[in-house]
Design a protein around this motif. Structure first.
Motif, PDB file in Angstrom:
ATOM      1  N   HIS A 125       0.846  -1.207   0.000  1.00  0.00           N
ATOM      2  CA  HIS A 125       0.000   0.000   0.000  1.00  0.00           C
ATOM      3  C   HIS A 125       0.871   1.243   0.000  1.00  0.00           C
ATOM      4  CE1 HIS A 125       1.076  -0.365   4.248  1.00  0.00           C
ATOM      5  NE2 HIS A 125       0.863   0.948   4.322  1.00  0.00           N
ATOM      6  N   ASP A 127       0.787   4.955   2.002  1.00  0.00           N
ATOM      7  CA  ASP A 127       0.114   5.552   3.160  1.00  0.00           C
ATOM      8  C   ASP A 127      -0.886   6.637   2.743  1.00  0.00           C
ATOM      9  OD1 ASP A 127       1.481   3.909   4.895  1.00  0.00           O
ATOM     10  OD2 ASP A 127       3.066   5.379   5.301  1.00  0.00           O
ATOM     11  N   HIS A 214       4.986   0.101   0.223  1.00  0.00           N
ATOM     12  CA  HIS A 214       5.622  -0.741   1.239  1.00  0.00           C
ATOM     13  C   HIS A 214       4.685  -1.843   1.692  1.00  0.00           C
ATOM     14  CE1 HIS A 214       3.710   2.630   3.265  1.00  0.00           C
ATOM     15  NE2 HIS A 214       3.580   1.883   4.348  1.00  0.00           N
TER      16      HIS A 214
END
Ligand code: NI
Length: 274
Positions: A125, A127, A214
């Motif tokens: 994803h 952030d 990440h």
């Protein structure tokens, strides 16, 4: 709080801007880490913030009585104010000023626990996919493990250079709108074979901006993996071009219901004490 102990080298700053992540070996002291681990475990054991919707299962449907696969606390210093005075936070803000400029400041924090042996993966994803799509961000997440972070227990992985990409469409994990956690949709551009793991010693940290892709693997070890994440940012600005993060408005999580219930009870209390 003791004196600041971290300053990024020129090479580390360059690495951050070129690849969209960088790591440091120590952002706090072993003494602070030992103290913080006690506070951290107490907050999870006491279910601090659960009623207000600030403690919940990031990776599951979060039904009452479910075993939590990825428990998270938003804003742990609300429940343990002493955390706000930590050397970790002071160092994080200093690093943010080095990377983003003097306007950067503390912007929030959360704790993500991966329980021993069954803690779930945190899927790929960005952030920023969780945030207000009407704003532009200059922001970093500082991710500190309280024990050594390894590939086996769920250290972070990054896709080098992905900080320059737009925000890709995401969906709730398992396509279940009860799940708060997001995963990016499959897309021909996205190739995780280039991703690099970032194992860290206890009290080290990785630093990434809001769009770096990440992931963290499941915890297959016999110890919990405790991560304490700080966000630092410059003031967000209104975007010229609006975006639609429909994956957030599509959610209906038990956490939101608890937060609404809590707010309603607080309002009733205020009313009756008038
Ligand atoms: Ni993240």
């Amino acid at each position: 709080m003791s004196a600041l102990t971290v300053r990024l080298t020129d090479d580390q700053v360059a690495h951050f801007h070129e690849y969209g992540f960088v790591s440091v070996d120590a952002i706090t002291t072993p003494e602070e880490l030992a103290w913080m681990t006690q506070v951290y475990d107490r907050l999870f054991a006491e279910k601090a913030g659960r009623e207000e919707g600030n403690q919940f299962d990031l990776g599951g449907a979060d039904q009452e009585g479910d075993v939590e696969v990825l428990p998270q606390i938003l804003g742990p210093s609300r429940y343990a104010p002493e955390l706000a005075q930590s050397l970790y936070r002071a160092n994080a803000v200093e690093i943010a000023r080095q990377l983003l400029g003097p306007e950067a400041n503390y912007a929030g924090e959360h704790a993500i626990l991966k329980p021993a042996r069954f803690g779930a993966a945190t899927p790929w994803h960005q952030d920023e996919a969780y945030w207000d799509p009407t704003l532009d961000y200059r922001s970093i997440s500082i991710w500190m493990p309280l024990g050594d972070a390894t590939v086996e227990n769920g250290c972070l992985w990054f896709v080098p250079g992905s900080h320059r990409w737009e925000v890709y469409p995401h969906h709730s994990i398992n396509n279940d709108p009860r799940v708060h956690g997001l995963e990016v949709d499959p897309h021909p551009d996205l190739d995780w074979s280039r991703a690099v793991p970032c194992p860290l010693p206890a009290g080290g940290a990785t630093i990434h901006p809001s769009r770096t892709f990440h992931y963290a693997g499941p915890n297959t070890s016999d110890e919990p993996r405790r991560a304490y994440i700080l966000g630092c940012a410059t003031p967000a600005k209104k975007r010229d071009v609006p975006r639609d993060f429909y994956w957030n408005t599509a959610k209906h999580t038990p956490r939101q219901d608890r937060a609404r219930g809590h707010q309603a009870r607080q309002a009733t209390k205020a009313e009756s004490s008038r």
